[in-house]
Design an enzyme around this catalytic site. Structure first.
Site, PDB file in Angstrom:
ATOM      1  N   ILE A 116      24.726  33.666  41.867  1.00  0.00           N
ATOM      2  CA  ILE A 116      24.845  34.084  40.591  1.00  0.00           C
ATOM      3  C   ILE A 116      25.591  35.518  41.009  1.00  0.00           C
ATOM      4  CG2 ILE A 116      24.224  35.421  38.538  1.00  0.00           C
ATOM      5  CD1 ILE A 116      24.586  32.493  37.716  1.00  0.00           C
ATOM      6  N   LYS A 117      26.596  35.482  41.103  1.00  0.00           N
ATOM      7  CA  LYS A 117      27.494  36.765  41.918  1.00  0.00           C
ATOM      8  C   LYS A 117      27.685  37.959  40.706  1.00  0.00           C
ATOM      9  CE  LYS A 117      31.357  36.919  43.702  1.00  0.00           C
ATOM     10  NZ  LYS A 117      32.273  36.869  44.812  1.00  0.00           N
ATOM     11  N   LEU A 118      26.823  39.474  40.965  1.00  0.00           N
ATOM     12  CA  LEU A 118      27.288  40.283  40.760  1.00  0.00           C
ATOM     13  C   LEU A 118      27.198  41.512  41.189  1.00  0.00           C
ATOM     14  CD1 LEU A 118      22.651  39.505  39.485  1.00  0.00           C
ATOM     15  CD2 LEU A 118      24.547  40.295  37.994  1.00  0.00           C
ATOM     16  N   THR A 133      29.218  32.094  40.790  1.00  0.00           N
ATOM     17  CA  THR A 133      30.193  32.555  39.831  1.00  0.00           C
ATOM     18  C   THR A 133      29.291  33.628  39.246  1.00  0.00           C
ATOM     19  OG1 THR A 133      29.937  29.574  38.364  1.00  0.00           O
ATOM     20  CG2 THR A 133      30.329  31.719  36.721  1.00  0.00           C
TER      21      THR A 133
END
Length: 317
Positions: free
Chosen positions: A131-133, A95
């Site tokens: 966690i997408k960054l 996400t």
């Protein structure tokens, strides 16, 4: 004879690049990745309306401020879609943090922790979430901090070797180098309109990164992403993971034949270079005009779709 999707799964972990629950049921991937564009597309699906309604009701209960409600509902909707997908896959959901925070380490860390809390409150443990960054210097620093706190990260919009090296040195869990967008740039900016899979600039980039990681003993997972055709996918068979859109999953499942391994860890370990400084990162990244352009363009596009999602939610509040 076996189909190519089944054969590929013997060599590589297959991930679905979609927010579409029907596609999850059909292709049964190990993991799934979402982004603001995919969440926006998923939000148009009638079956998802209840997830939007739930997100809006939850946001109204959190704050009386309309602007804050829109932000809260957007976060909750992304998590709600993730929760539905997690019912159908054994592995992890990725996400994404709001792309507008891509150059703000503190805000990215705070948003990541907020998304994690929403998942945790729904009974999902950290080991099922990525966690997408964006792979900016600031995004990589945020990921480095989050990893130390037990929050695994997926560094996306990765186009340059400098980005890949900085991610490995930061100890991030996984990177998503973009294959197809690299090809797009070279088609638009070079004299060549067609590339054989083995000569595809995106394939060459991921192969270089994969080999560098394995040769230097980095544990960061390499997950090729953003594919334009099946040829690119097959040329990266053996990569740790590949995240593939439903149309290409369909094409693979309808093709017969054994997939040949193209990438493999040779077991050779070399000494790691000294850690990159911020100045070195920017200088090396800046030497690749494709990467500079595509990183900025990718952040802008995700930010536009995040804005569209918030406008849609705002109209329903």
């Amino acid at each position: 004879m076996t189909d190519k999707l089944t054969s590929l799964r013997q060599l590589t972990t297959v991930v679905a690049d979609t927010g579409d629950i029907a596609a999850m049921k059909q292709y049964q991937p190990q993991d799934a990745t979402t982004n603001p564009s995919l969440i926006l597309n998923a939000a148009q699906i009638p079956e998802y309306r209840k997830l939007i309604d739930d997100a809006i009701a939850w946001a109204r209960a959190q704050s009386g401020d309309r602007a804050q409600q829109i932000v809260d509902a957007s976060d909750k909707l992304a998590v709600n879609i993730g929760l539905e997908i997690l019912k159908l896959i054994p592995g992890r959901i990725s996400t994404e943090v709001d792309a507008r925070l891509s150059y703000d380490t503190e805000a990215s860390v705070a948003k990541a922790k907020r998304l994690i809390k929403l998942y945790n409150d729904a009974g999902i443990s950290n080991d099922r979430i990525l966690i997408k960054l964006a792979s900016t210097w600031q995004g990589i620093r945020a990921a480095e901090r989050l990893e130390k706190e037990g929050i695994n990260c997926n560094l996306t919009l990765l186009f340059s070797f400098a980005q890949a090296r900085a991610c490995a040195e930061a100890g991030v869990f996984l990177i998503s180098p973009f294959v197809g967008r690299i090809l797009d740039w070279h088609k638009a900016n070079g004299g060549k309109s067609e590339f054989a899979p083995a000569e595809d600039p995106g394939v060459i980039s991921v192969t270089e990164i994969y080999n560098y990681y394995k040769q230097h003993g980095y544990e960061t997972v390499v997950m090729g992403a953003s594919f334009r055709n099946v040829g690119e996918i097959l040329e990266l068979a053996g990569c740790d993971r590949l995240t593939i859109s439903p149309p290409l999953l369909k094409e693979l499942s309808e093709s017969t034949g054994n997939v040949e391994r193209k990438l493999a860890d040779q077991g050779e370990i070399k000494a790691r270079p000294a850690r990159m400084s911020e100045a070195e990162f920017y200088w090396q990244h800046n030497q690749d005009p494709m990467a500079v352009e595509k990183l900025a363009d990718g952040i802008r596009k995700f930010a536009v779709d995040q804005g569209k999602l918030e406008s849609m939610i705002g109209a329903l509040l």
